[in-house]
Design a protein around this motif. Structure first.
Motif, PDB file in Angstrom:
ATOM      1  N   GLY A  65       0.807  -1.201   0.000  1.00 18.03           N
ATOM      2  CA  GLY A  65       0.000   0.000   0.000  1.00 18.03           C
ATOM      3  C   GLY A  65       0.843   1.255   0.000  1.00 18.03           C
ATOM      4  N   SER A 105       2.680   0.865   3.681  1.00 17.61           N
ATOM      5  CA  SER A 105       1.653   0.096   4.380  1.00 17.61           C
ATOM      6  C   SER A 105       1.392  -1.215   3.656  1.00 17.61           C
ATOM      7  CB  SER A 105       0.365   0.908   4.492  1.00 17.61           C
ATOM      8  OG  SER A 105      -0.151   1.180   3.189  1.00 17.61           O
ATOM      9  N   LEU A 137      -1.745  -3.874   2.402  1.00 17.31           N
ATOM     10  CA  LEU A 137      -3.172  -3.972   2.105  1.00 17.31           C
ATOM     11  C   LEU A 137      -3.583  -5.433   2.134  1.00 17.31           C
ATOM     12  CD1 LEU A 137      -3.367  -1.423  -0.853  1.00 17.31           C
ATOM     13  CD2 LEU A 137      -4.146  -1.050   1.499  1.00 17.31           C
ATOM     14  N   ARG A 190      -6.195  -1.780   5.580  1.00 12.64           N
ATOM     15  CA  ARG A 190      -4.883  -1.165   5.518  1.00 12.64           C
ATOM     16  C   ARG A 190      -4.199  -1.252   6.878  1.00 12.64           C
ATOM     17  NH1 ARG A 190      -2.987   4.196   6.426  1.00 12.64           N
ATOM     18  NH2 ARG A 190      -1.134   4.717   5.215  1.00 12.64           N
TER      19      ARG A 190
END
Length: 1002
Positions: free
Chosen positions: A617, A621, A623, A632
């Motif tokens: 992400g 991050s 996902l 998330r």
């Protein structure tokens, strides 16, 4: 025709469902902060006794609840009514206020008066006697001054308790309020409010000064924000006024856990929470930075009956780990910030594919809803960038963005877009396809299209994967190194397609629905667990809860080397050290952290497609694709290590009775079965706590109890024991193991040491008496046998005297008469005289034998052996006999000497008669443990055939010696070789020597 129609119908229903869900979500304000909290509720069915008026958390982690039915404490899983120690009691059951101190003490205020302190060690002390209780009715709040004194706000007065005295503050001290509502101690400053006004203590004069009015409607209260600013709240949060220039120093970080707040509270992040009668709970993020706050500023609320146990909320508390607790008239609520956040602004359906472009944007697409979404880096709602029906997105090896529409494969690279048409339909005309997957292996682009399956873009045209030898119907596909694909199948096979070469691996995973491959390792996830390719085979991993590793459809490795899996129970996080240990020891359970529904995981891992369910992400991050959309996990949540919880042993239960841990705890005799209850003070994620315990003397190592909070023991022997327990949250550190309970199991009468010693002594005495009895019986039998033998010997002696000796005397006389008639010098006369000498000697020996049979006198073995040697030498040869006596001569048992002499006579005679020996040695050994007779000669020996047969046929000398040896309880050994022969008799001491009979007669 029916299938496409059904697919279109399902897609439209999914979109309609998404729209309805979005509409419903707007009613819950999905953009608000409350949506990011995990909400849990406890009511009477969970053990809540009634309305909760006040709360406090002590440093050990217990959450204390003051109710109108008593004092309770909560460990995150169960409620326990507080029971005072023996000989002590609380002043009442209607608890109005609580204050936890950093030293572990808990102050308790009552509705009907009085103040009590529960010390950390569990003891109680009442700070006010009965005389002062009437002055302390309805204690609304307790505050501790830095000097150690206590400020008490009651229903009508303000008091200060110091040095055992209760001081009242009224108009004489400058406090003119109608009542004391709330108190805030800010370092050296003391703030007090009544219904309308705010007062500040002047330390120098010990008087309060009125700061000013805060409203006309009353019901106000004072609160402090984290930056140290003082605020006054009017009429259940109608407005909040920041008192200017009141920030002294930042608020102590854990002060919000010491006591609950009845109307409003700033949490550690500066957000403002409000509660009140029929108001539910409201949240205003970043409130401490505002100049003033009105009720209209709160848009983030739980104000519907189905959202809380009751809309009549009574208090707020932020615990030591940041969880928000809300007390109501009907239960208890907990709001905990979720680590996983739902990606807003996209349909809540599956499947999704995500990809990142060279500009750092993250894109998401699904074949079940038209559009293309860009995910912003700040975690805000997704931006719907296009209405074009994109079915899938992927990142090419060179960083370009690959997108699949219904008719084209689209490539975006630095603002340049390239289109490649998908195959035409059976009629040769372009047609719409549903693309669910795009893969770039570095050599070719692979696309999965409905009805056509897996296709490869080769030299500008689409080629079915089956033409490369790839079997149709894979359940998982991921790229490996350049030109390599890894494919999983429903029968558990994993196939490596490497630039045209294939290799198949077998697993025991069931259907393989998740794969991850790089240069270092290949991981496969299936219906039955997780496996890693090692040494040419897939090694399946184990876990304390095997279900956690099942249905892993997504896998990722972050920059720190940690492994992440999107599996059937939620997100599984394995730290690099734990992963390496599991690969080195596959039989050992894998240590992991589970991020499940209590951390914001919604739905189930996406299993309806062949897509990996974890993607990269924005801003590093991760996902996670689930059955209800995208979740998330920010990068700052990756290395979140939960501290070890405080562990406490609650009680030991035996025979239906509970025992608290205390010095010198003794369990009654006969207590061989018991249970020990313990807990860990983890209020946020109690279901993630794992326990290990050990009972010294019984358990050789820590026993894994998983989530169980009771240890059971059976068949425990008396003795001293020490029970220890420790806990950890998921794969976090273990507690220090200082939760201990020492106790003693007392023995029953039959288990005491002196009783066992008495039993052993009694048994020894009994055995001794049995031994004495046995000796007496044996002695009696031997005496009886001796009498019989004596009588038999006397009979034989009489018989010999009356028959053989008399007859032999007659023969001697006859020979003597014959000899007298022969010439003196004749040879015949000489032979007869020699014969007469031998006969007379034999007659003397016979008489001696008869005398021996009668009186059983002892025989001198040395002299007897010498005489046997002289007689044998005169008769058979001129051999010389040497007699050796070793040891102190001892009295032999009756009849043994005669048997010994008989054996010796046979051995010496044989040496002279058959072996033609020149020398014979007779050795007699009186040893401690046995008697030994050894006769050795230097003759020609015994032929091996005769020695092996045990004697010469028709001759009984050797057999007679063995029989005599056996009869006296001894052993006879005959050894012979060229030039020597040895006959050895050994008789054990107990059969050879006479013993003192008085020993056996006791």
């Amino acid at each position: 025709m029916v299938v496409p129609l059904l697919n279109r119908l399902l897609k439209r229903l999914a979109i309609l469902g998404w729209c309805l869900a979005a509409k419903s979500a707007l009613a819950l304000n999905p953009d608000g902060q409350l949506a990011s909290y995990h909400h849990a509720t406890w009511t009477a069915r969970d053990g809540i006794p009634g309305s909760i008026w006040t709360m406090a958390q002590t440093p050990d982690g217990w959450l204390w609840l003051g109710t109108n039915f008593g004092l309770y404490r909560f460990d995150g899983t169960s409620f326990e009514r507080y029971t005072a120690p023996a000989g002590a009691r609380l002043l009442g059951d209607n608890i109005r206020s609580l204050l936890a101190l950093e030293n572990g003490d808990l102050l308790i205020g009552y509705e009907y008066g009085g103040l009590t302190v529960r010390h950390r060690d569990g003891t109680l002390a009442h700070l006010t006697g009965d005389k002062l209780r009437s002055d302390l009715r309805g204690i609304n709040q307790i505050a501790r001054d830095p000097d150690g004194s206590l400020w008490l706000a009651t229903a009508s007065k303000l008091h200060r308790y110091a040095n055992g005295k209760l001081l009242r503050y009224g108009p004489e001290q400058g406090f003119t309020g109608l009542r004391a509502g709330s108190i805030v101690v800010d370092g050296t400053q003391v703030w007090v409010s009544d219904l309308y006004d705010v007062f500040l203590l002047d330390r120098a004069s010990n008087r309060f000064q009125k700061i000013g009015k805060a409203g006309l409607r009353g019901r106000g209260g004072i609160l402090m924000s984290p930056n140290g600013q003082i605020w006054f709240e009017t009429y259940y949060g109608e407005s909040l006024v920041r008192l200017s220039d009141t920030a002294n120093k930042p608020r102590p970080p854990l002060s919000t856990a010491h006591e609950s707040h009845g109307a409003a509270m700033f949490d550690r992040h500066g957000s403002l929470w409000q509660v009140g009668p029929l108001q539910g709970v409201s949240l205003l993020a970043g409130a401490q930075s505002l100049a003033g706050i009105s009720e209209r500023d709160f848009s983030d609320k739980f104000d519907q009956p189905w959202q809380l146990s009751s809309l009549s909320t009574t208090g707020l508390l932020e615990d030591r780990l940041g969880n928000i607790w809300i007390s109501t008239m009907a239960g208890l609520e907990r709001l905990r910030h979720s680590r996983l956040q739902a990606v807003r602004g996209i349909p809540g359906i599956e499947p999704y594919s995500v990809a990142n472009d060279v500009d750092g944007n993250t894109w998401a697409a699904t074949p079940n809803a038209p559009g293309l979404w860009r995910l912003p880096g700040d975690g805000g709602p997704a931006v719907h960038e296009s209405e074009e029906p994109y079915g899938a997105v992927a990142t090419a090896r060179d960083g370009a963005l690959l997108l699949a529409t219904k008719r084209f494969l689209e490539r975006r690279d630095h603002g340049k877009t390239t289109l490649v048409a998908f195959p035409e339909g059976p009629d040769g005309q372009p047609r719409d396809w549903i693309a669910t997957r795009i893969i770039d292996d570095g050599e070719r682009i692979w696309v999965y299209l409905n009805t056509l399956g897996l296709l490869a873009l080769t030299d500008g045209r689409w080629v079915p994967a089956t033409q490369f030898g790839i079997e149709a119907g894979p359940t998982a596909i991921v790229p490996g190194r350049k030109g390599q694909l890894w494919l999983g199948y429903g029968d558990g096979r994993v196939v490596s397609f490497d630039n045209g070469r294939q290799q198949t691996y077998a697993t025991e995973l069931g259907a393989v629905i998740g794969l991850r491959a790089d240069a270092q390792e290949v991981i496969a996830g299936g219906e039955r667990g997780l496996a890693v390719l090692q040494s040419g085979r897939f090694q399946q991993l184990t876990a304390s809860n095997p279900d956690v590793l099942r249905f892993a459809t997504g896998m990722a490795v972050t920059v720190d080397g940690d492994r992440w899996f999107n599996a059937g129970k939620g997100v599984v996080h394995v730290r690099l050290a734990d992963w390496r240990y599991a690969l080195a020891s596959p039989a050992a359970p894998l240590r992991y952290e589970l991020i499940d529904s209590s951390d914001g995981y919604v739905g189930q891992t996406a299993t309806m497609s062949r897509l990996p369910s974890i993607g990269q992400g924005p801003q590093g991050s991760l996902l996670f694709m689930t059955s209800v959309g995208l979740l998330r996990l920010p990068s700052n949540e990756f290395q979140k290590v939960h501290p070890a919880p405080f562990v406490e042993i609650l009680r030991l239960r035996h025979h239906g009775q509970d025992e608290q841990s205390r010095p010198g705890l003794k369990l009654p005799p006969g207590t061989d079965n018991f249970s020990i209850a313990y807990t860990a003070l983890e209020l946020g994620r109690p279901q993630h706590v794992r326990f290990q315990y050990q009972l010294d003397g019984i358990d050789s190592d820590w026993q894994d109890a998983a989530e169980r909070r009771v240890a059971y023991y059976t068949n425990i022997a008396p003795g001293n024991y020490l029970f220890r327990v420790r806990a950890a949250v998921d794969n976090g550190p273990w507690s220090d193991g200082k939760a201990e309970m020492a106790f003693t199991v007392l023995p029953t009468l039959t288990q005491t040491l002196w009783f066992r010693a008495a039993c052993v002594l009694t048994l020894l005495i009994l055995l001794w008496r049995l031994y004495i009895y046995r000796m007496r019986v044996v002695t009696r039998r031997l005496e009886e046998r001796f009498v019989v033998r004596t009588k038999e010997r006397e009979r034989i002696a009489r018989t010999l005297h009356d028959t053989i000796i008399q007859s032999m005397q007659a023969v001697i006389l006859r020979l003597h008469v014959i000899g007298l008639n022969l010439p003196v010098e004749s040879k015949a006369r000489h032979d007869i005289d020699h014969t007469l000498e031998q006969a007379e000697k034999a007659l003397v020996e016979g008489r001696d034998e008869v005398q021996g049979l009668r009186d059983g006198k002892q025989v001198d073995l040395g002299s007897a052996l010498e005489e046997i040697g002289r007689s044998a030498g005169r008769t058979y040869c001129q051999a010389q006999l040497r007699v050796d006596i070793e040891g102190e001569p001892r009295s032999l048992t009756d009849g043994l000497a005669h048997e010994i002499l008989a054996i010796a006579s046979e051995a010496i005679t044989n040496a002279c008669r058959h072996a033609a020996a020149d020398g014979v040695t007779a050795q007699v050994i009186y040893a401690k443990h046995c008697f030994t007779l050894a006769v050795r000669d230097d003759g020609r020996g015994i032929p091996p055939m005769i020695l092996h047969a045990g004697g010469k046929e028709g001759h009984w000398g050797m057999a007679g010696m063995r029989e005599r040896a056996q009869r006296v309880g001894g052993t006879l050994r005959i050894e012979s070789g060229a030039g020597s022969t040895a006959v050895t008799l050994q008789v054990p001491a107990r059969a050879a020597y006479k013993r003192n009979r008085r020993l056996w007669r006791g």
